[in-house]
Design an enzyme around this catalytic site. Structure first.
Site, mmCIF file in Angstrom:
data_model
loop_
_atom_site.group_PDB
_atom_site.id
_atom_site.type_symbol
_atom_site.label_atom_id
_atom_site.label_comp_id
_atom_site.label_asym_id
_atom_site.label_seq_id
_atom_site.Cartn_x
_atom_site.Cartn_y
_atom_site.Cartn_z
ATOM 1 N N PRO A 206 0.631 -1.189 0.160
ATOM 2 C CA PRO A 206 0.077 0.058 0.148
ATOM 3 C C PRO A 206 0.666 1.020 -0.067
ATOM 4 C CG PRO A 206 -0.190 -1.156 1.956
ATOM 5 C CD PRO A 206 0.638 -2.102 1.131
ATOM 6 N N ASN A 207 0.461 2.393 -0.969
ATOM 7 C CA ASN A 207 0.939 3.670 -0.880
ATOM 8 C C ASN A 207 2.230 3.747 -1.521
ATOM 9 O OD1 ASN A 207 -1.360 4.982 0.502
ATOM 10 N ND2 ASN A 207 -0.564 4.036 2.310
ATOM 11 N N ARG B 7 5.874 12.284 -2.558
ATOM 12 C CA ARG B 7 5.785 12.850 -1.386
ATOM 13 C C ARG B 7 7.008 12.226 -0.385
ATOM 14 N NH1 ARG B 7 -0.239 11.584 -0.106
ATOM 15 N NH2 ARG B 7 -0.483 12.091 -2.386
ATOM 16 N N TYR C 14 11.671 8.482 1.673
ATOM 17 C CA TYR C 14 11.836 7.486 0.586
ATOM 18 C C TYR C 14 12.628 7.949 -0.844
ATOM 19 C CZ TYR C 14 8.109 5.986 3.582
ATOM 20 O OH TYR C 14 7.437 5.258 4.739
ATOM 21 N N ASN D 154 7.928 -5.518 -0.544
ATOM 22 C CA ASN D 154 7.832 -4.308 0.481
ATOM 23 C C ASN D 154 6.565 -4.158 0.549
ATOM 24 O OD1 ASN D 154 7.611 -2.130 1.660
ATOM 25 N ND2 ASN D 154 9.086 -0.822 0.245
ATOM 26 N N ALA E 17 2.997 -0.739 5.000
ATOM 27 C CA ALA E 17 2.609 -0.625 6.281
ATOM 28 C C ALA E 17 1.846 -2.081 6.675
ATOM 29 C CB ALA E 17 1.424 0.477 6.610
ATOM 30 N N HIS F 216 3.373 -4.031 9.376
ATOM 31 C CA HIS F 216 3.351 -3.894 10.828
ATOM 32 C C HIS F 216 1.946 -4.350 11.268
ATOM 33 C CE1 HIS F 216 6.897 -1.572 9.907
ATOM 34 N NE2 HIS F 216 5.990 -0.933 9.063
ATOM 35 N N ASP G 24 0.519 -15.492 7.336
ATOM 36 C CA ASP G 24 -0.068 -17.017 7.073
ATOM 37 C C ASP G 24 0.203 -17.323 5.593
ATOM 38 O OD1 ASP G 24 -0.689 -17.018 9.620
ATOM 39 O OD2 ASP G 24 -2.914 -16.490 9.493
ATOM 40 N N GLU H 143 11.956 -9.779 2.468
ATOM 41 C CA GLU H 143 11.425 -8.697 2.860
ATOM 42 C C GLU H 143 12.424 -7.394 2.512
ATOM 43 O OE1 GLU H 143 10.333 -8.695 7.022
ATOM 44 O OE2 GLU H 143 9.369 -6.690 7.182
ATOM 45 N N HIS I 164 12.415 -3.179 2.945
ATOM 46 C CA HIS I 164 12.188 -1.596 3.317
ATOM 47 C C HIS I 164 12.947 -0.540 2.817
ATOM 48 C CE1 HIS I 164 8.714 -3.449 5.560
ATOM 49 N NE2 HIS I 164 9.727 -4.147 6.062
ATOM 50 N N ILE I 165 12.286 0.346 2.087
ATOM 51 C CA ILE I 165 13.185 1.318 1.385
ATOM 52 C C ILE I 165 14.048 2.265 2.777
ATOM 53 C CG2 ILE I 165 13.466 3.461 0.164
ATOM 54 C CD1 ILE I 165 10.694 2.357 -1.171
ATOM 55 N N SER I 166 13.107 2.475 3.681
ATOM 56 C CA SER I 166 13.834 3.276 5.095
ATOM 57 C C SER I 166 14.238 2.365 5.970
ATOM 58 C CB SER I 166 12.648 4.292 5.382
ATOM 59 O OG SER I 166 11.491 3.621 5.839
ATOM 60 N N ARG J 87 12.792 4.608 13.076
ATOM 61 C CA ARG J 87 11.800 5.438 12.884
ATOM 62 C C ARG J 87 10.733 5.095 14.041
ATOM 63 N NH1 ARG J 87 9.555 5.129 6.852
ATOM 64 N NH2 ARG J 87 8.136 6.748 7.787
ATOM 65 N N ARG K 68 6.716 1.116 13.744
ATOM 66 C CA ARG K 68 7.551 0.354 12.516
ATOM 67 C C ARG K 68 8.458 -0.652 12.980
ATOM 68 N NH1 ARG K 68 5.269 3.697 8.476
ATOM 69 N NH2 ARG K 68 5.244 5.909 9.244
HETATM 70 O O1 CA2 Z 1 10.462 1.870 4.183
HETATM 71 C C1 CA2 Z 1 9.567 0.982 3.716
HETATM 72 O O2 CA2 Z 1 9.837 0.838 2.524
HETATM 73 C C2 CA2 Z 1 8.264 0.889 4.220
HETATM 74 O O3 CA2 Z 1 7.905 -0.309 3.920
HETATM 75 C C3 CA2 Z 1 7.235 2.126 3.631
HETATM 76 C C4 CA2 Z 1 5.886 2.132 4.082
HETATM 77 C C5 CA2 Z 1 5.902 2.161 5.488
HETATM 78 O O4 CA2 Z 1 4.713 1.899 6.101
HETATM 79 C C6 CA2 Z 1 6.881 0.850 6.313
HETATM 80 O O5 CA2 Z 1 6.868 1.443 7.660
HETATM 81 C C7 CA2 Z 1 8.351 1.125 5.735
HETATM 82 C C8 CA2 Z 1 5.079 3.365 3.468
HETATM 83 C C9 CA2 Z 1 5.044 3.167 2.027
HETATM 84 C C10 CA2 Z 1 4.274 4.586 1.546
HETATM 85 O O6 CA2 Z 1 5.125 5.090 0.709
HETATM 86 C C11 CA2 Z 1 4.989 6.353 0.435
HETATM 87 C C12 CA2 Z 1 5.659 7.017 -0.669
HETATM 88 C C13 CA2 Z 1 5.621 8.126 -0.791
HETATM 89 C C14 CA2 Z 1 4.641 9.186 -0.382
HETATM 90 C C15 CA2 Z 1 3.749 8.306 0.588
HETATM 91 C C16 CA2 Z 1 3.908 7.438 0.885
#
Ligand code: CA2
Length: 151
Positions: A10-11, A18, A23, A79, A82, A85, A92, A103, A105-107, A112, A116
């Protein structure tokens, strides 16, 4: 040629639009190009998919399990966004479908917010790449190829 499935949750379709401090500025399209280029270098076919819907991601994990069982796929780089978490259902699915999954994660989620720091995915992942930016996707594909060759 064996396949690798790259799943974004998601997202992540908003990548580059943003939160650049968190990211970076690369878009999802750039990430998908980077993944395909990594696949070409490594001799695997890379397919990239993104969904904001948990059930869709679960269906794709099940499909990957069938593809792995048929010998067509090395595994999945995911990836989970959210859902990392929150989602026992994804945990499952990965376990139930016996999918080899990295798995990603970019960040650096551990630097954080505390919500997370816990992942429902990590216990069923073959490995984890965290905090290396979008370059982590190429590293994850490389890792999947290497662990698949080792087993
Ligand atoms: O660091 C990551 O890759 C995350 O999986 C990114 C998720 C976050 O919920 C995880 O805790 C860590 C969020 C992805 C949303 O990405 C956006 C990118 C640009 C603008 C808004 C959201």
């Amino acid at each position: 040629m064996k396949k690798v499935l790259v799943l974004n949750g998601p997202n992540l379709n908003l990548l580059g639009q943003r939160e650049p401090a968190q990211y970076g500025t690369d878009t999802l399209a750039t990430v998908e190009t980077l993944c395909k280029e990594a696949g070409e270098r490594l001799g695997v076919e890379v397919e990239c998919r993104q969904s904001n819907h948990e059930g869709v991601l679960i269906d794709w994990i099940h499909e990957a399990g069938r593809e792995m069982a048929a010998g067509n796929m090395l595994g999945v780089v995911m990836n989970p966004g959210a859902f990392t978490h929150t989602s026992i259902a994804l945990h499952d699915a990965i376990k139930g479908a016996s999918v080899t999954l990295i798995e990603l994660h970019i960040s650096n989620v551990h630097a954080r917010e505390s919500f997370r720091h816990h992942s429902y995915i990590s216990p069923v992942a073959r490995g984890i790449i965290v905090g290396l930016g979008v370059k982590g996707y190429a590293l994850a594909i490389d890792a999947l190829v290497q662990v698949s060759q080792a087993t």
